[in-house]
Design a protein around this motif. Structure first.
Motif, PDB file in Angstrom:
ATOM      1  N   LEU A 172      -0.679 -14.643   5.816  1.00 54.11           N
ATOM      2  CA  LEU A 172      -0.171 -14.925   4.465  1.00 54.11           C
ATOM      3  C   LEU A 172       0.911 -15.998   4.465  1.00 54.11           C
ATOM      4  O   LEU A 172       1.332 -16.461   3.406  1.00 54.11           O
ATOM      5  CB  LEU A 172       0.350 -13.635   3.818  1.00 54.11           C
ATOM      6  CG  LEU A 172      -0.719 -12.587   3.485  1.00 54.11           C
ATOM      7  CD1 LEU A 172      -0.073 -11.274   3.070  1.00 54.11           C
ATOM      8  CD2 LEU A 172      -1.643 -13.088   2.376  1.00 54.11           C
ATOM      9  N   VAL A 205       6.830 -14.199   5.175  1.00 51.28           N
ATOM     10  CA  VAL A 205       6.011 -14.960   4.230  1.00 51.28           C
ATOM     11  C   VAL A 205       6.868 -15.544   3.101  1.00 51.28           C
ATOM     12  O   VAL A 205       6.781 -16.716   2.786  1.00 51.28           O
ATOM     13  CB  VAL A 205       4.896 -14.067   3.649  1.00 51.28           C
ATOM     14  CG1 VAL A 205       4.099 -14.813   2.572  1.00 51.28           C
ATOM     15  CG2 VAL A 205       3.979 -13.578   4.764  1.00 51.28           C
ATOM     16  N   PHE A 206       7.699 -14.686   2.496  1.00 53.91           N
ATOM     17  CA  PHE A 206       8.467 -15.093   1.312  1.00 53.91           C
ATOM     18  C   PHE A 206       9.977 -15.178   1.569  1.00 53.91           C
ATOM     19  O   PHE A 206      10.729 -15.529   0.668  1.00 53.91           O
ATOM     20  CB  PHE A 206       8.240 -14.091   0.165  1.00 53.91           C
ATOM     21  CG  PHE A 206       6.806 -13.980  -0.285  1.00 53.91           C
ATOM     22  CD1 PHE A 206       6.228 -14.985  -1.033  1.00 53.91           C
ATOM     23  CD2 PHE A 206       6.046 -12.874   0.053  1.00 53.91           C
ATOM     24  CE1 PHE A 206       4.916 -14.886  -1.453  1.00 53.91           C
ATOM     25  CE2 PHE A 206       4.730 -12.761  -0.359  1.00 53.91           C
ATOM     26  CZ  PHE A 206       4.158 -13.766  -1.117  1.00 53.91           C
ATOM     27  N   PRO A 262       0.819  -1.219   0.000  1.00 50.76           N
ATOM     28  CA  PRO A 262       0.000   0.000   0.000  1.00 50.76           C
ATOM     29  C   PRO A 262       0.850   1.265   0.000  1.00 50.76           C
ATOM     30  O   PRO A 262       1.865   1.349   0.681  1.00 50.76           O
ATOM     31  CB  PRO A 262      -0.786  -0.106   1.309  1.00 50.76           C
ATOM     32  CG  PRO A 262      -0.744  -1.541   1.697  1.00 50.76           C
ATOM     33  CD  PRO A 262       0.579  -2.040   1.206  1.00 50.76           C
ATOM     34  N   ALA A 298       7.605  -7.339   7.086  1.00 51.16           N
ATOM     35  CA  ALA A 298       6.574  -8.331   7.413  1.00 51.16           C
ATOM     36  C   ALA A 298       6.580  -9.458   6.385  1.00 51.16           C
ATOM     37  O   ALA A 298       6.393 -10.628   6.724  1.00 51.16           O
ATOM     38  CB  ALA A 298       5.204  -7.669   7.471  1.00 51.16           C
ATOM     39  N   MET A 299       6.815  -9.108   5.116  1.00 51.79           N
ATOM     40  CA  MET A 299       6.766 -10.119   4.058  1.00 51.79           C
ATOM     41  C   MET A 299       7.976 -11.053   4.058  1.00 51.79           C
ATOM     42  O   MET A 299       7.952 -12.099   3.408  1.00 51.79           O
ATOM     43  CB  MET A 299       6.569  -9.460   2.694  1.00 51.79           C
ATOM     44  CG  MET A 299       5.165  -8.918   2.486  1.00 51.79           C
ATOM     45  SD  MET A 299       3.840 -10.163   2.667  1.00 51.79           S
ATOM     46  CE  MET A 299       3.313  -9.879   4.377  1.00 51.79           C
ATOM     47  N   TRP A 319      -9.107  10.071   3.256  1.00 51.41           N
ATOM     48  CA  TRP A 319      -9.429   8.700   2.849  1.00 51.41           C
ATOM     49  C   TRP A 319     -10.845   8.380   3.308  1.00 51.41           C
ATOM     50  O   TRP A 319     -11.054   7.960   4.430  1.00 51.41           O
ATOM     51  CB  TRP A 319      -8.420   7.745   3.484  1.00 51.41           C
ATOM     52  CG  TRP A 319      -8.557   6.325   3.024  1.00 51.41           C
ATOM     53  CD1 TRP A 319      -9.275   5.329   3.624  1.00 51.41           C
ATOM     54  CD2 TRP A 319      -7.942   5.726   1.873  1.00 51.41           C
ATOM     55  NE1 TRP A 319      -9.155   4.164   2.923  1.00 51.41           N
ATOM     56  CE2 TRP A 319      -8.341   4.369   1.843  1.00 51.41           C
ATOM     57  CE3 TRP A 319      -7.095   6.205   0.867  1.00 51.41           C
ATOM     58  CZ2 TRP A 319      -7.919   3.491   0.849  1.00 51.41           C
ATOM     59  CZ3 TRP A 319      -6.681   5.327  -0.112  1.00 51.41           C
ATOM     60  CH2 TRP A 319      -7.091   3.996  -0.118  1.00 51.41           C
ATOM     61  N   ARG A 368      -6.601  -2.114   0.364  1.00 51.97           N
ATOM     62  CA  ARG A 368      -7.067  -0.800   0.802  1.00 51.97           C
ATOM     63  C   ARG A 368      -8.439  -0.579   0.201  1.00 51.97           C
ATOM     64  O   ARG A 368      -8.616  -0.712  -1.018  1.00 51.97           O
ATOM     65  CB  ARG A 368      -6.108   0.291   0.300  1.00 51.97           C
ATOM     66  CG  ARG A 368      -4.746   0.276   1.000  1.00 51.97           C
ATOM     67  CD  ARG A 368      -4.884   0.685   2.439  1.00 51.97           C
ATOM     68  NE  ARG A 368      -3.631   0.746   3.187  1.00 51.97           N
ATOM     69  CZ  ARG A 368      -3.208  -0.215   4.009  1.00 51.97           C
ATOM     70  NH1 ARG A 368      -3.899  -1.328   4.162  1.00 51.97           N
ATOM     71  NH2 ARG A 368      -2.089  -0.061   4.682  1.00 51.97           N
ATOM     72  N   HIS A 423       0.063 -14.928  -4.458  1.00 50.25           N
ATOM     73  CA  HIS A 423       1.011 -13.830  -4.636  1.00 50.25           C
ATOM     74  C   HIS A 423       2.243 -14.275  -5.426  1.00 50.25           C
ATOM     75  O   HIS A 423       2.889 -13.463  -6.074  1.00 50.25           O
ATOM     76  CB  HIS A 423       1.376 -13.242  -3.274  1.00 50.25           C
ATOM     77  CG  HIS A 423       0.154 -12.812  -2.517  1.00 50.25           C
ATOM     78  ND1 HIS A 423      -0.551 -11.687  -2.848  1.00 50.25           N
ATOM     79  CD2 HIS A 423      -0.530 -13.394  -1.506  1.00 50.25           C
ATOM     80  CE1 HIS A 423      -1.604 -11.577  -2.047  1.00 50.25           C
ATOM     81  NE2 HIS A 423      -1.617 -12.608  -1.238  1.00 50.25           N
ATOM     82  N   ALA A 455      -2.860 -10.065   8.189  1.00 48.19           N
ATOM     83  CA  ALA A 455      -2.172 -10.418   6.944  1.00 48.19           C
ATOM     84  C   ALA A 455      -0.696 -10.779   7.125  1.00 48.19           C
ATOM     85  O   ALA A 455      -0.235 -11.769   6.540  1.00 48.19           O
ATOM     86  CB  ALA A 455      -2.326  -9.289   5.921  1.00 48.19           C
ATOM     87  N   PRO A 456       0.087 -10.022   7.922  1.00 51.48           N
ATOM     88  CA  PRO A 456       1.522 -10.338   7.990  1.00 51.48           C
ATOM     89  C   PRO A 456       1.788 -11.782   8.424  1.00 51.48           C
ATOM     90  O   PRO A 456       2.785 -12.367   8.024  1.00 51.48           O
ATOM     91  CB  PRO A 456       2.050  -9.349   9.036  1.00 51.48           C
ATOM     92  CG  PRO A 456       1.099  -8.201   9.006  1.00 51.48           C
ATOM     93  CD  PRO A 456      -0.243  -8.830   8.717  1.00 51.48           C
ATOM     94  N   LEU A 470      -2.005  -8.276  -1.119  1.00 47.48           N
ATOM     95  CA  LEU A 470      -1.254  -8.466   0.133  1.00 47.48           C
ATOM     96  C   LEU A 470      -1.890  -7.682   1.275  1.00 47.48           C
ATOM     97  O   LEU A 470      -2.154  -8.224   2.340  1.00 47.48           O
ATOM     98  CB  LEU A 470       0.202  -8.018  -0.048  1.00 47.48           C
ATOM     99  CG  LEU A 470       1.116  -8.919  -0.872  1.00 47.48           C
ATOM    100  CD1 LEU A 470       2.507  -8.282  -0.974  1.00 47.48           C
ATOM    101  CD2 LEU A 470       1.241 -10.311  -0.263  1.00 47.48           C
ATOM    102  N   PHE A 471      -2.090  -6.384   1.051  1.00 47.85           N
ATOM    103  CA  PHE A 471      -2.650  -5.520   2.088  1.00 47.85           C
ATOM    104  C   PHE A 471      -3.706  -4.640   1.437  1.00 47.85           C
ATOM    105  O   PHE A 471      -3.407  -3.502   1.047  1.00 47.85           O
ATOM    106  CB  PHE A 471      -1.553  -4.661   2.728  1.00 47.85           C
ATOM    107  CG  PHE A 471      -0.465  -5.442   3.402  1.00 47.85           C
ATOM    108  CD1 PHE A 471      -0.622  -5.888   4.704  1.00 47.85           C
ATOM    109  CD2 PHE A 471       0.712  -5.745   2.728  1.00 47.85           C
ATOM    110  CE1 PHE A 471       0.378  -6.614   5.328  1.00 47.85           C
ATOM    111  CE2 PHE A 471       1.720  -6.472   3.349  1.00 47.85           C
ATOM    112  CZ  PHE A 471       1.553  -6.910   4.645  1.00 47.85           C
ATOM    113  N   ARG A 508      -0.462 -17.710   0.601  1.00 45.57           N
ATOM    114  CA  ARG A 508       0.750 -17.172  -0.005  1.00 45.57           C
ATOM    115  C   ARG A 508       0.788 -17.410  -1.521  1.00 45.57           C
ATOM    116  O   ARG A 508       1.242 -16.555  -2.298  1.00 45.57           O
ATOM    117  CB  ARG A 508       1.956 -17.876   0.645  1.00 45.57           C
ATOM    118  CG  ARG A 508       3.275 -17.280   0.294  1.00 45.57           C
ATOM    119  CD  ARG A 508       4.378 -18.079   0.972  1.00 45.57           C
ATOM    120  NE  ARG A 508       4.909 -19.077   0.061  1.00 45.57           N
ATOM    121  CZ  ARG A 508       6.199 -19.375  -0.034  1.00 45.57           C
ATOM    122  NH1 ARG A 508       7.075 -18.780   0.744  1.00 45.57           N
ATOM    123  NH2 ARG A 508       6.609 -20.275  -0.888  1.00 45.57           N
TER     124      ARG A 508
END
Lengths: 446, 446
Positions: free
Chosen positions: B136, A209-210, A170, A205-206, A188, B439, B145, B132-133, B436-437, B142
């Motif tokens: 995922l 995950v990855f 984001p 944070a990712m 917003w 909005r 993505h 999510a962090p 992923l995140f 996962r």
């Protein structure tokens, strides 16, 4: 009712020869398309120089009516030129189009803000920026962006090969974290939100995950300074990876990335480099590394200043150290590691045994800081302690900190500003020269 | 004073075996690093399943003290596991780590919001998004993505091969052009500015510079609708090219791009596809094409509705046409061309001879519009006429229109929403599952 068969056939597109392909077509009929870059009318003949994405091509007209028609066409008019590719030693590239038929694919072009065919750009930077959509057609103004595109391709290729995953995070966030200042706020759906200053928290944070991630995207800084180096939006090349021993592993990855970036620039943007007189740097197998304390010792011993005790390096120090690395190690790159914790963000990992220093680094390139990176904290309790030590509440960082409660490996990463990199490569005096449509304190158009 | 030589040596990083490499190391000592995905304690032995970026690996512990230590470790704790890679038919992948030494690289992990090791995700979408962090990390969450990353890589590879140049354009603009509604406003150094809804104007202008350009970046829509398809930020894959005959040339390029995207998904994200049960679509050499008027005739003849005279296709119409293309042409893709001008943006090129229709297209994929594109106007006077016909002032578009005064070739392009593509590929019921995140109207965190 219509018959559903046969399937309509898509035409084979683009029956067209590019300027750069002309040499290979000598003796054959060709159709070129492009912009009228320049015309030169002599006594008995006229030359038409056509510009397309591959370069320039010359056509020669001798028939009086054709010459008269050319005279009426303003530069930048879009043309189709059909004729014979003919060898001629004096022509650019040793080939020109003879007996051409010329037709316009656009209306007659209005005159550009300055002559796009001049070998040197006859315009000031503000003129160039005000008229970017047209000004960037000048080969010298276009070329840096070809280098930039190749650089990003190299960045991604290097990281893809190392098992990184590309992410998209984001650009609008709920709290102005990382640094309260210099942040743009927006409405917003009735709430106040902020433009992201970096993908820092998301990329960390990712890692959970990855393990290895990168992002190439815009970041926003409400920089109130009107300098040659600062933009309010720039393209950040971000990488982050887990399971590192410390920041040296991050630096090793960065070295690989730089090597592939420069190789890709040479491969994909060789002509743009030649046009600009740019030689991409050699990336040494081992980029020299100085600890911050060592750098200060060097500066104290060899310059008139004694910076020991100061928490950061000045721009003059960075330039001196860059010259030192070139002189002593033949390297245009220099890693400075261990910057004092006081000057690094709260998520920085301290140096084991010397907690006033950090496991962070800057990469200096040709006198300027090009990349910042380092090892990050990875334990939840370390984050709480680091924020507490700075007198900050963990509250605004809650979403960020959550990831660290659930098992995060030692990790680190770096961020490289694309425009800064391109500016250094091309020795641009202003980062706006290598930004398609810069955004800053004053500039919001075009 | 420090000695400037020898150059410090960067350590060779990452002496580590990935889960996926275990089979190739049978009989050898290995060190794995990753997350404690699952533990199963039986009477005399315990199994530890470690998750890293390459997949899962099993280790077997029999020593009572080691089993007890494992029992004390919560799932998601980051571990280093050193032992012998040993063939065992019953183990996943036919190999497991025996006699392991296990050590923690993070503190004990807090329990995740739901069990990450379960074969089906045991959580609702809001729970997944709120966390999510960590969420995922579930292999099923996962995987989309990984498909998305491969898709973007394919998009770029196809266009790079076709001579396109990557560009990076401003995400903050001075006027809310293209559509006044659904735009986020922000404070730009005391002035009002807007988040860009698309790179449309920039990419068109850059056709004048590079002929063929693409951008992969965020776009922003202040969508007040809370639907399964709308996001307030998404990743737009944009392309634009000059010197086209008409929109069919753009469609031909799009077909190439789709073919390379699906091939890259198969090549780089094969395991993620297998995990999700995803089969990337066949992209036919020639995607079937229906003109909007033909599509309406078909619908009138074969459904209970008569849509003739309506200016657009309904979602139900799109689904019917998609089924028709699959049934009649074996294609999961269908081009619908010629949408009425009334429903297309002002920069759309009309259809020669039938000016109520346009040289535009939508690409339908598995029942939904996936890509929108078309030929654009390229003459300055046509823009002025088009705006005038719609009762709009050219003033807010001045910066955009300037480029067209200076010679622009016939051109066109398209935009493909990455999240929409990934959602269709994975049959996701909500585009948020592949973001992923996300909005949106309600969600600004994490």
């Amino acid at each position: 009712m219509i018959s559903p068969k046969p399937i309509p056939t898509l035409p084979v597109p683009f029956p067209r020869t590019l300027a750069a392909e002309l040499t290979a077509r000598i003796g054959r009929q060709v159709t070129l398309k492009g912009w009228l870059h320049r015309k030169r009318v002599l006594k008995s003949v006229a030359f038409l120089v056509l510009r397309d994405r591959s370069g320039l091509a010359q056509a020669v007209l001798s028939e009086p009516r054709a010459v008269a028609a050319l005279c009426a066409l303003p530069e930048e008019t879009v043309l189709q030129v059909t004729g014979t590719a003919t060898a001629r030693a004096q022509a650019p590239g040793g080939v020109e189009v003879t007996s051409p038929t010329v037709s316009a694919l656009s209306g007659p072009a209005a005159p550009p803000p300055f002559d796009l065919y001049r070998p040197v750009v006859p315009a000031t930077l503000p003129t160039v920026l005000d008229h970017a959509p047209v000004a960037l057609r000048h080969p010298l103004l276009r070329a840096p962006h070809t280098l930039a595109a190749a650089s990003v391709a190299g960045f991604r290729a290097a990281l893809d090969a190392l098992g990184f995953t590309e992410i998209h995070t984001p650009k609008v966030v709920a709290s102005a974290t990382e640094s309260g200042a210099n942040v743009f706020s927006l409405d917003w759906f009735g709430r106040t939100a902020y433009l992201a200053q970096s993908p820092q928290f998301f990329k960390q944070a990712m890692v959970g995950v990855f393990e290895r991630v990168y992002e190439t995207g815009p970041v926003f800084r409400a920089e109130p300074h009107d300098t040659a180096r600062h933009l309010a939006q720039y393209t950040s090349l971000d990488a982050e990876l887990g399971f590192v021993a410390d920041h040296h592993d991050v630096m090793a990855v960065l070295r690989e990335v730089l090597a592939v970036m420069t190789a890709t620039v040479e491969e994909r943007a060789g002509e743009a480099c030649a046009l600009l007189g740019v030689t991409p740097p050699e990336v040494p197998e081992r980029i020299p590394v100085l600890h911050f304390a060592e750098a200060q010792e060097l500066l104290a011993a060899h310059t008139d200043e004694d910076p020991r005790g100061e928490p950061d390096l000045s721009p003059a120090h960075e330039r001196w150290l860059s010259r030192w690395a070139l002189r002593e190690h033949g390297s245009e790159f220099l890693f400075v590691t261990g910057y004092p914790m006081a000057k690094r963000p709260f998520y920085t990992h301290p140096e084991p045994g010397r907690p006033q220093y950090s496991n962070s680094f800057d990469l200096l390139f040709r006198g300027l800081e090009l990349v910042t990176g380092g090892q990050r904290l990875h334990r939840h309790e370390d984050y709480l302690a680091a924020l507490s030590a700075r007198g900050e509440s963990p509250e605004p960082y809650a979403g960020y900190l959550a990831a660290f409660r659930h098992g995060m490996p030692p990790h680190g990463g770096f961020a490289l500003g694309l425009e800064r990199w391109t500016a250094r490569l091309t020795a641009a005096d202003n980062v706006r020269r290598v930004t398609l449509f810069p955004r800053d304190l004053h500039r919001l158009t075009p």
